[in-house]
Enzyme design. Structure first.
Site, PDB file in Angstrom:
ATOM      1  N   TYR A 146      14.379   0.923  -5.575  1.00  0.00           N
ATOM      2  CA  TYR A 146      13.764   2.112  -5.002  1.00  0.00           C
ATOM      3  C   TYR A 146      14.825   3.179  -4.759  1.00  0.00           C
ATOM      4  CZ  TYR A 146       9.577  -0.662  -3.951  1.00  0.00           C
ATOM      5  OH  TYR A 146       8.460  -1.452  -4.044  1.00  0.00           O
ATOM      6  N   TYR A 204      12.177  -7.365  -8.306  1.00  0.00           N
ATOM      7  CA  TYR A 204      13.391  -7.287  -7.498  1.00  0.00           C
ATOM      8  C   TYR A 204      13.421  -8.424  -6.471  1.00  0.00           C
ATOM      9  CZ  TYR A 204      10.274  -4.853  -4.183  1.00  0.00           C
ATOM     10  OH  TYR A 204       9.233  -4.494  -3.357  1.00  0.00           O
ATOM     11  N   ARG A 254       9.966 -10.357  -6.030  1.00  0.00           N
ATOM     12  CA  ARG A 254       8.669  -9.689  -6.022  1.00  0.00           C
ATOM     13  C   ARG A 254       8.280  -9.342  -7.449  1.00  0.00           C
ATOM     14  NH1 ARG A 254       5.557  -6.563  -2.771  1.00  0.00           N
ATOM     15  NH2 ARG A 254       4.251  -8.200  -3.666  1.00  0.00           N
ATOM     16  N   HIS A 312       2.801   0.615  -5.238  1.00  0.00           N
ATOM     17  CA  HIS A 312       2.144   0.840  -3.952  1.00  0.00           C
ATOM     18  C   HIS A 312       1.208   2.049  -4.066  1.00  0.00           C
ATOM     19  CE1 HIS A 312       4.951  -1.827  -1.717  1.00  0.00           C
ATOM     20  NE2 HIS A 312       5.809  -1.422  -2.634  1.00  0.00           N
TER      21      HIS A 312
END
Length: 255
Positions: free
Chosen positions: A124, A163, A173, A178
């Protein structure tokens, strides 16, 4: 003692068996997991343990501390995450499209849909993400769009990478995006996640597996749709979002 994936798998199997036993005895499907789902370790530490506190005074004051959204705030580039910077981001371009619906299958029009995600390397663009994977200077990983008259939305983006997240030893994950949905006020915000079909990590993820009902969990996985793929440009995925009712999309309540 370090938790292993086998430990987590055993906990998930026990919870799933309990759910199936309850269903066989006539209990309703558990579409939403408990807020303190044990295999998802951090939920034990951060779910609410005390009753909600009423905020007295003018109810409008809660809106003053939140963002202000409107049609003029959503630009023509907000839905295309591959065109927001000077260069092309790295990774597989994808188109994600679907409809926002109510329990009766009616379109929910003019609603703000936001998304955020990791880049193709699984990182991210956020200072708290210290995963040793490369950042992409041409990919921020955030977008938004308003639904059309038929409740439809469409994003062009990059397929995110998996990740590690340290829930247990060798915890990864699966690729996911999202989604945030706004109703008529900021306080009606709902948040969920979309996953990709065929991902081998789906079975190992405590967050996804916290949705113990098979049908509810399947509704979180998008479908590949060749009609949404753009020639020479991107592969297409379809994912409808249902806000309530028996076919509602799982929402991250209390997360």
């Amino acid at each position: 003692m370090t938790l292993t994936q086998a430990d987590i798998d055993g906990e998930l199997a026990e919870i799933r068996a309990g759910h199936e036993k309850a269903r066989a005895a006539g209990a309703p499907a558990a579409h939403h997991p408990p807020r303190d789902f044990p295999p998802y370790r951090s939920s034990l530490l951060r779910h609410p343990k005390q009753p909600l506190v009423a905020v007295h005074g003018d109810p409008e004051t809660v809106e003053l501390s939140g963002p202000v959204f409107g049609r003029t705030d959503v630009t023509e580039l907000d839905h295309d995450l591959t065109r927001q910077h000077a260069g092309e981001p790295l990774g597989e371009r994808i188109t994600v499209s679907g409809r926002l619906l109510d329990r009766a299958g009616r379109p929910v029009r003019g609603q703000l849909v936001e998304l955020w995600q990791a880049n193709a390397s699984g990182r991210y663009a956020h200072r708290r993400d210290q995963h040793p994977a490369p950042l992409d200077p041409n990919f921020t990983g955030v977008g938004r769009v308003l639904t059309g008259d038929d409740g439809s939305y469409r994003f062009t983006t990059i397929k995110p990478g998996a990740y590690p997240w340290r829930n247990h030893e060798n915890a990864w994950r699966p690729a996911h995006i999202h989604f945030s949905l706004f109703g008529s006020a900021f306080t009606q915000r709902l948040v969920t996640q979309m996953y990709f079909p065929g991902d081998p990590l789906l079975a190992y993820d405590p967050i996804l597996q916290s949705v113990t009902d098979d049908a509810a969990r399947a509704r979180l996985v998008a479908a590949y749709d060749h009609s949404l793929s753009r020639p020479e440009r991107s592969l297409g995925y379809r994912w409808d979002i249902v806000l309530d009712g028996p076919c509602a999309t799982w929402i991250e309540e209390g997360r």
